[in-house]
Design a protein around this motif. Structure first.
Motif, PDB file in Angstrom:
ATOM      1  N   LEU A  90      48.664  24.815  42.159  1.00 48.42           N
ATOM      2  CA  LEU A  90      48.333  23.538  42.805  1.00 48.42           C
ATOM      3  C   LEU A  90      47.089  24.415  44.157  1.00 48.42           C
ATOM      4  O   LEU A  90      45.752  23.687  44.692  1.00 48.42           O
ATOM      5  N   VAL A  91      48.365  25.027  44.943  1.00 46.13           N
ATOM      6  CA  VAL A  91      47.524  25.444  46.117  1.00 46.13           C
ATOM      7  C   VAL A  91      46.532  26.026  46.428  1.00 46.13           C
ATOM      8  O   VAL A  91      45.647  25.716  47.204  1.00 46.13           O
ATOM      9  N   TRP A  92      46.177  27.283  45.383  1.00 42.79           N
ATOM     10  CA  TRP A  92      45.140  27.885  44.631  1.00 42.79           C
ATOM     11  C   TRP A  92      43.894  27.137  45.126  1.00 42.79           C
ATOM     12  O   TRP A  92      42.781  27.008  45.013  1.00 42.79           O
ATOM     13  N   LEU A  93      44.389  26.049  43.885  1.00 41.99           N
ATOM     14  CA  LEU A  93      43.246  25.095  43.557  1.00 41.99           C
ATOM     15  C   LEU A  93      42.895  24.008  44.772  1.00 41.99           C
ATOM     16  O   LEU A  93      41.688  23.698  44.955  1.00 41.99           O
ATOM     17  N   PRO A 115      38.280  34.714  50.410  1.00 34.77           N
ATOM     18  CA  PRO A 115      39.147  35.721  50.325  1.00 34.77           C
ATOM     19  C   PRO A 115      40.443  35.525  48.895  1.00 34.77           C
ATOM     20  O   PRO A 115      41.195  36.054  48.390  1.00 34.77           O
ATOM     21  N   TRP A 116      39.992  33.600  48.480  1.00 28.25           N
ATOM     22  CA  TRP A 116      40.746  33.772  47.590  1.00 28.25           C
ATOM     23  C   TRP A 116      40.338  33.701  45.618  1.00 28.25           C
ATOM     24  O   TRP A 116      41.444  33.409  45.150  1.00 28.25           O
ATOM     25  N   TRP A 117      39.298  34.237  45.647  1.00 30.70           N
ATOM     26  CA  TRP A 117      38.847  34.535  45.193  1.00 30.70           C
ATOM     27  C   TRP A 117      38.400  35.880  44.829  1.00 30.70           C
ATOM     28  O   TRP A 117      38.262  36.587  43.822  1.00 30.70           O
ATOM     29  N   HIS A 118      39.845  36.525  45.507  1.00 33.03           N
ATOM     30  CA  HIS A 118      39.341  38.063  45.365  1.00 33.03           C
ATOM     31  C   HIS A 118      40.657  38.246  43.437  1.00 33.03           C
ATOM     32  O   HIS A 118      41.694  37.778  43.336  1.00 33.03           O
ATOM     33  N   ALA A 123      44.568  37.907  40.054  1.00 31.54           N
ATOM     34  CA  ALA A 123      46.479  38.406  39.140  1.00 31.54           C
ATOM     35  C   ALA A 123      47.068  37.883  39.493  1.00 31.54           C
ATOM     36  O   ALA A 123      48.368  37.851  39.208  1.00 31.54           O
ATOM     37  N   ALA A 124      47.306  38.510  41.193  1.00 30.89           N
ATOM     38  CA  ALA A 124      48.947  37.466  41.551  1.00 30.89           C
ATOM     39  C   ALA A 124      49.531  36.165  41.141  1.00 30.89           C
ATOM     40  O   ALA A 124      50.901  36.045  40.904  1.00 30.89           O
ATOM     41  N   LEU A 125      47.911  35.698  40.804  1.00 24.29           N
ATOM     42  CA  LEU A 125      48.829  33.910  40.254  1.00 24.29           C
ATOM     43  C   LEU A 125      49.216  34.076  39.208  1.00 24.29           C
ATOM     44  O   LEU A 125      49.949  33.357  38.345  1.00 24.29           O
TER      45      LEU A 125
END
Length: 141
Positions: A90-93, A115-118, A123-125
């Protein structure tokens, strides 16, 4: 601003339709999240989780709606308890929604990857959802 010779521009113009779509998605996501506590209070759609219905086990996203409602209400502890992996998702979204609004308002898309599209973040998500799911399955009676 013209980039120095030999360097690609940092932003590229968006077509009108793409700009509108980014704004709609970027502004629609927070509205959908804000409506989640109300939606849960109304009983949702009453469909439940198909994975749980078929297997009797929670899916990796089970508890995600409750995590979203708790996050909107500012209760991080309840959101974490509902599903830690879904909370991270949810935070990523929310970051993606912010990105969409920035690009829609500017009328340009960023050429360089945010940066959040790396791939490591993605993979971490996925790993976080998997670990969260495994821990919840291990703790089932």
């Amino acid at each position: 601003m013209i980039p120095p010779a030999g360097r690609a521009p940092a932003w590229r113009p968006l077509e009108r339709e793409a700009r509108g779509l980014r704004l709609a998605l970027g502004l629609g996501w927070p509205l959908a999240m804000a409506a989640t506590p109300w939606w849960l209070g109304q009983g949702g759609l009453g469909l439940g989780c198909a994975f749980r219905a078929l297997t009797g086990l929670p899916c990796p996203l089970c508890g995600g709606t409750h995590a979203c409602a708790a996050l909107v209400q500012g209760d991080l502890g309840a959101a974490w308890a509902a599903n830690p992996g879904a909370l991270a998702l949810l935070v990523w979204l929310a970051l993606l929604a912010g990105q969409a609004v920035v690009e829609g308002v500017r009328g340009h898309r960023r050429v360089a990857r945010w940066p959040w599209w790396h791939p490591a973040v993605l993979a971490a998500l996925v790993a976080g959802l998997g670990v969260s799911w495994a821990v919840r399955l291990a703790g089932m009676p």
